[in-house]
Scaffold this active site. Structure first.
Site, PDB file in Angstrom:
ATOM      1  N   ASP A  43      79.023  71.782  17.117  1.00 30.38           N
ATOM      2  CA  ASP A  43      80.013  72.608  16.418  1.00 30.38           C
ATOM      3  C   ASP A  43      81.227  72.815  17.302  1.00 30.38           C
ATOM      4  O   ASP A  43      82.362  72.807  16.839  1.00 30.38           O
ATOM      5  CB  ASP A  43      79.415  73.980  16.073  1.00 30.38           C
ATOM      6  CG  ASP A  43      78.352  73.872  14.994  1.00 30.38           C
ATOM      7  OD1 ASP A  43      78.137  72.750  14.500  1.00 30.38           O
ATOM      8  OD2 ASP A  43      77.751  74.903  14.658  1.00 30.38           O
ATOM      9  N   LEU A  93      84.215  81.977   7.717  1.00 31.18           N
ATOM     10  CA  LEU A  93      84.436  83.121   8.602  1.00 31.18           C
ATOM     11  C   LEU A  93      85.032  82.638   9.909  1.00 31.18           C
ATOM     12  O   LEU A  93      84.716  81.558  10.388  1.00 31.18           O
ATOM     13  CB  LEU A  93      83.099  83.801   8.911  1.00 31.18           C
ATOM     14  CG  LEU A  93      82.396  84.493   7.739  1.00 31.18           C
ATOM     15  CD1 LEU A  93      81.004  84.938   8.158  1.00 31.18           C
ATOM     16  CD2 LEU A  93      83.212  85.680   7.269  1.00 31.18           C
ATOM     17  N   LYS A 127      73.368  86.037  10.635  1.00 34.63           N
ATOM     18  CA  LYS A 127      74.072  84.902  10.028  1.00 34.63           C
ATOM     19  C   LYS A 127      73.024  83.814   9.800  1.00 34.63           C
ATOM     20  O   LYS A 127      72.630  83.114  10.732  1.00 34.63           O
ATOM     21  CB  LYS A 127      75.205  84.403  10.920  1.00 34.63           C
ATOM     22  CG  LYS A 127      76.013  83.307  10.263  1.00 34.63           C
ATOM     23  CD  LYS A 127      77.298  83.039  11.022  1.00 34.63           C
ATOM     24  CE  LYS A 127      78.217  82.082  10.282  1.00 34.63           C
ATOM     25  NZ  LYS A 127      77.632  80.776  10.006  1.00 34.63           N
ATOM     26  N   LYS A 325      78.908  84.308  17.137  1.00 29.89           N
ATOM     27  CA  LYS A 325      77.953  83.207  17.272  1.00 29.89           C
ATOM     28  C   LYS A 325      77.108  83.336  18.536  1.00 29.89           C
ATOM     29  O   LYS A 325      77.599  83.782  19.575  1.00 29.89           O
ATOM     30  CB  LYS A 325      78.710  81.875  17.324  1.00 29.89           C
ATOM     31  CG  LYS A 325      79.501  81.532  16.069  1.00 29.89           C
ATOM     32  CD  LYS A 325      78.643  81.283  14.875  1.00 29.89           C
ATOM     33  CE  LYS A 325      78.477  79.840  14.451  1.00 29.89           C
ATOM     34  NZ  LYS A 325      79.576  78.968  14.358  1.00 29.89           N
TER      35      LYS A 325
HETATM   36  S1  IVH Z   1      79.551  86.595   4.274  1.00 36.26           S
HETATM   37  C1  IVH Z   1      84.064  85.568   3.105  1.00 36.26           C
HETATM   38  N1  IVH Z   1      77.199  87.007   5.323  1.00 36.26           N
HETATM   39  O1  IVH Z   1      78.298  81.846   6.932  1.00 36.26           O
HETATM   40  C2  IVH Z   1      82.815  85.175   3.803  1.00 36.26           C
HETATM   41  N2  IVH Z   1      78.014  84.773   5.276  1.00 36.26           N
HETATM   42  O2  IVH Z   1      81.124  80.919   7.843  1.00 36.26           O
HETATM   43  C3  IVH Z   1      81.596  85.550   3.043  1.00 36.26           C
HETATM   44  N3  IVH Z   1      76.446  83.119   6.194  1.00 36.26           N
HETATM   45  O3  IVH Z   1      79.501  80.102   4.182  1.00 36.26           O
HETATM   46  C4  IVH Z   1      80.366  85.160   3.768  1.00 36.26           C
HETATM   47  N4  IVH Z   1      74.844  84.525   6.679  1.00 36.26           N
HETATM   48  O4  IVH Z   1      77.022  80.294   4.418  1.00 36.26           O
HETATM   49  C5  IVH Z   1      78.137  86.090   5.023  1.00 36.26           C
HETATM   50  N5  IVH Z   1      75.125  87.541   6.171  1.00 36.26           N
HETATM   51  C6  IVH Z   1      76.046  86.625   5.878  1.00 36.26           C
HETATM   52  C7  IVH Z   1      75.861  85.247   6.144  1.00 36.26           C
HETATM   53  C8  IVH Z   1      76.882  84.351   5.842  1.00 36.26           C
HETATM   54  C9  IVH Z   1      75.209  83.274   6.681  1.00 36.26           C
HETATM   55  C10 IVH Z   1      77.168  81.844   6.116  1.00 36.26           C
HETATM   56  C11 IVH Z   1      77.659  81.494   4.740  1.00 36.26           C
HETATM   57  C12 IVH Z   1      79.130  81.240   4.869  1.00 36.26           C
HETATM   58  C13 IVH Z   1      79.297  81.069   6.338  1.00 36.26           C
HETATM   59  C14 IVH Z   1      80.650  81.586   6.746  1.00 36.26           C
END
Ligand code: IVH
Length: 704
Positions: A43, A93, A127, A325
């Site tokens: 990444d 994000l 995450k 991260k």
């Molecule tokens: S919130 C506007 N919450 O991370 C962003 N994302 O880089 C809304 N992800 O595509 C996402 N766990 O696949 C959110 N608790 C969590 C998450 C999460 C994993 C992933 C998701 C998203 C990516 C963002």
């Protein structure tokens, strides 16, 4: 890699060349990551490419390409599922990598909201490392589900999502909005993942490298019955379109999702201020080894939704959230040897053979050393104790040496000057250009100069030939091709098709170990089913340098038929000016492609191989751009944000109607289609007197 030149020091031509290369490189990584689920860089390396691309574009806005990686989140959709436009885009994000970054996030939020010194509530949620999905509920009933796709348009995987037990078909309770898109992560539990791979091994099938790839591969099955056999799971954490507000904070929203029947990560916390963010991260790091699912960090979100609203978005990420991260996982081990691997184009990659070591739960025995310059820069020597890193699921890499542990007498590594193939052909470095004094500038890659004489390259070439985006022949993998090559059964592409008609060879195959009646029949069928092939795939399969999938399509569209393509290539190889000019005029074709195609078709050996292949197959024409539409032959530039079309759609539509899509406005531009936020290109259009249309006017013009 050597330090790239600082962006300020680049000429416009150098920047343009680098942007072209970055676009191709990033697109290739996107495909490996999102479609083939087999990433080949970490990444961090990927992010570095994107950052470099963004820095170049910031300095040279006139060079922003139509297919700029900046426009894209994720990768284009696979062709097999119907597109679904998300009511609200699914964004990504921003990342934070340290406590300082997390504090800076809190400080930024405060500055923006002018709330210095007050208490700010955040959620800190695991995450989850799976793939995101958006689930549309109307009157409480699950009606449609989609993958994220490129963020605006995803794939319709409703039937597959319906097989997931943790996704409610109907919402519980009665306080849900009439319409709501629930968002969350589809993932594999560690236990189920292990069982899936064990079953695959037992059945002699390919295993998945990690739970995320397994989740993505399982969800994107064309046949939902296969998805149903996989134990996919789902955590909800966000939402898209809603017909009415249903919560005042993120925390209340998570509670509502739970009430309606979704699972929400039990490790989510509500915290306050920067100290709370840091404590939540520390806790998550502690919990991580005990979780039954992969997480790659913590997502911080401003809790109050009215504040989220005020904070809004910057480009493609919210200002109100950030992903903190976890660092890449590392371990120490001994470097036993350095071997060279030769790719299809002869590029030689040094590979570290390591004393086996577990890094983040995965046993590692090989790691990439990138190239000769990297080995020299890090002064990596055989016998050294080295630090190996795995980030996500990519190929492990050697990041450095523990100098204190260097054995006496360890010698600096001398990069071989010859290919490890039986021919031991000399290795050469690519010339990438000239400096001001006329001296050659060399690239970092060493290449075997043996080309088609080098058996390593020939096998790699065959592997490329049968790969998914070329002839897509199932049942011919690396192992089989290597074996068939060694036995003289398949030496070049035409041999594959000859094999399928060779009764004696087929009979002999059936007698081999590991082959049976069925697998041989399947192999023959899959070869036969590819005797008809579209022109663009045929061109891609030839393995001409610099001619990948995109360029192959551009060539196919340009020439239309195999006979026109091959006739033109002969002329280009002979250096005929008209033919070269015709090729040069096609969209997306530059000097590198012209040079590479000329070199390829000037080679007798290549011409013979192509001719023999052509005799075995039928090549389908590709539709050439139209000439009888309102925009045929016109050069169009799209700028600003389009609202009814994605950029890819706009481009595809324009090209289908015979227009050429360019990335910068010049005297050659006929039309500029400008959406909100258009800047320098709009100004350039005004300066040059180029006609400007709104998106609606464009759609009216093309009848869309
Ligand atoms: S919130 C506007 N919450 O991370 C962003 N994302 O880089 C809304 N992800 O595509 C996402 N766990 O696949 C959110 N608790 C969590 C998450 C999460 C994993 C992933 C998701 C998203 C990516 C963002």
């Amino acid at each position: 890699m050597p330090e790239p030149k600082p962006v300020e020091a680049l000429s416009e031509a150098e920047a343009a060349a680098e942007l072209t290369q970055l676009a191709d490189e990033i697109a290739a990584h996107d495909i490996r990551y999102y479609q083939e689920e087999a990433p080949s860089v970490s990444d961090a390396e990927y992010d570095a490419l994107k950052l470099r691309n963004a820095a170049l574009e910031a300095r040279f806005p006139q060079l922003v390409r139509e297919n700029s990686p900046t426009w894209r989140v994720g990768a284009p959709r696979a062709a097999s599922f119907a597109p679904v436009e998300h009511g609200v885009p699914m964004l990504s994000l921003d990342n934070a990598f340290s406590d300082d970054d997390a504090r800076e996030f809190d400080a930024r939020v405060r500055r923006f909201l002018r709330l210095e010194g007050e208490t700010i509530g955040y959620t800190a949620e695991p995450k989850i490392d799976g793939l995101s999905a958006s689930l549309r509920y109307e009157r409480g009933v699950f009606v449609q589900g989609a993958t994220r796709g490129d963020g605006r348009v995803g794939e319709d995987v409703t039937d597959n999502l319906k097989t997931i037990g943790e996704i409610p078909r109907a919402l519980r309770g009665d306080d849900w909005p009439d319409v709501i898109e629930v968002r969350g992560e589809v993932y594999f539990g560690h236990d189920d993942f292990a069982a899936l791979n064990e079953a695959a091994v037992a059945a002699g099938q390919r295993t998945y490298v990690n739970p995320r790839n397994a989740a993505s591969g399982s969800l994107r099955q064309i046949d939902p019955r296969i998805t149903a056999q996989r134990r996919l799971r789902f955590f909800a954490y966000a939402w898209g379109s809603v017909s009415r507000p249903f919560a005042e904070t993120q925390w209340q929203a998570l509670e509502a999702l739970r009430r309606w029947g979704f699972l929400v990560t039990p490790q989510a916390r509500r915290v306050e201020n920067a100290d709370g963010l840091l404590a939540a991260y520390a806790e998550m790091e502690r919990l991580r080894p005990r979780l039954n699912f992969d997480i790659d960090g913590v997502v911080y979100k401003v809790d109050r939704l009215d504040w989220q609203q005020r904070l809004g978005f910057v480009s493609r990420s919210p200002r109100w959230a950030v992903a903190r991260k976890f660092p890449a996982q590392q371990a120490r081990t001994i470097l036993n040897a350095i071997d060279l691997q030769v790719g299809r184009t002869g590029a030689v990659t040094p590979v570290a053979r390591l004393q086996s070591v577990t890094v983040g739960g995965v046993v590692v025995e090989n790691a990439t050393l990138h190239n000769a310059d990297e080995i020299a820069r890090k002064d990596i020597r055989v016998g050294d104790t080295v630090i190996v890193q795995r980030a996500g699921d990519v190929i492990p890499q050697v990041v450095g040496v523990v100098l204190d542990e260097r054995p006496a007498g360890a010698e600096a590594f001398e990069f071989p000057t010859r290919c490890p193939c039986p021919l031991a052909t000399p290795l050469a470095r690519d010339v990438q250009g000239e400096d001001a004094e006329g001296n050659s500038i060399y690239g970092v890659v060493r290449r075997c100069t043996g080309e088609f004489a080098c058996p390593f390259q020939r096998v790699e070439h065959l592997i490329h030939f049968v790969s998914r985006r070329a002839f897509d022949i199932e049942g011919l993998g690396v192992k089989q091709l290597q074996a068939f090559y060694d036995e003289d059964l398949i030496r070049e592409p035409a041999d594959i098709f000859r094999l399928a008609r060779n009764e004696a060879a087929i009979a002999a195959l059936k007698e081999r170990e590991g082959y049976g009646e069925t697998s041989v029949r399947n192999l023959v069928n899959s070869i036969e089913s590819r005797r008809r092939i579209p022109l663009d795939r045929f061109i891609n399969a030839l393995g001409v340098r610099h001619v990948g999938e995109t360029t192959a399509l551009a060539l196919a569209r340009g020439y239309g038929s195999a006979s026109a393509f091959l006739a033109a290539m002969d002329k280009v190889a002979a250096g005929e000016a008209d033919a070269v000019a015709e090729l040069d005029a096609f969209d997306q074709i530059g000097p590198a492609v012209i040079e590479a195609t000329a070199a390829y078709f000037a080679e007798d050996h290549n011409r013979r191989i192509v001719a023999e292949l052509v005799a075995e197959i039928a090549i389908e024409d590709v539709e050439r751009p139209k000439t009888d539409t309102a925009v045929a032959g016109k050069t169009v530039v799209f700028t600003g944000s389009l609202e009814r079309l994605t950029r890819d759609e706009a481009k595809a539509q324009a090209e289908a109607l015979g227009a050429k899509v360019a990335s910068s406005v010049s005297r050659k531009t006929d039309l500029v289609v400008a959406g909100p936020g258009a800047g320098s290109k709009l100004k350039a259009a005004a300066d040059l007197g180029v006609k400007v249309l709104t998106e609606d006017e464009w759609l009216a013009l093309v009848g869309g």
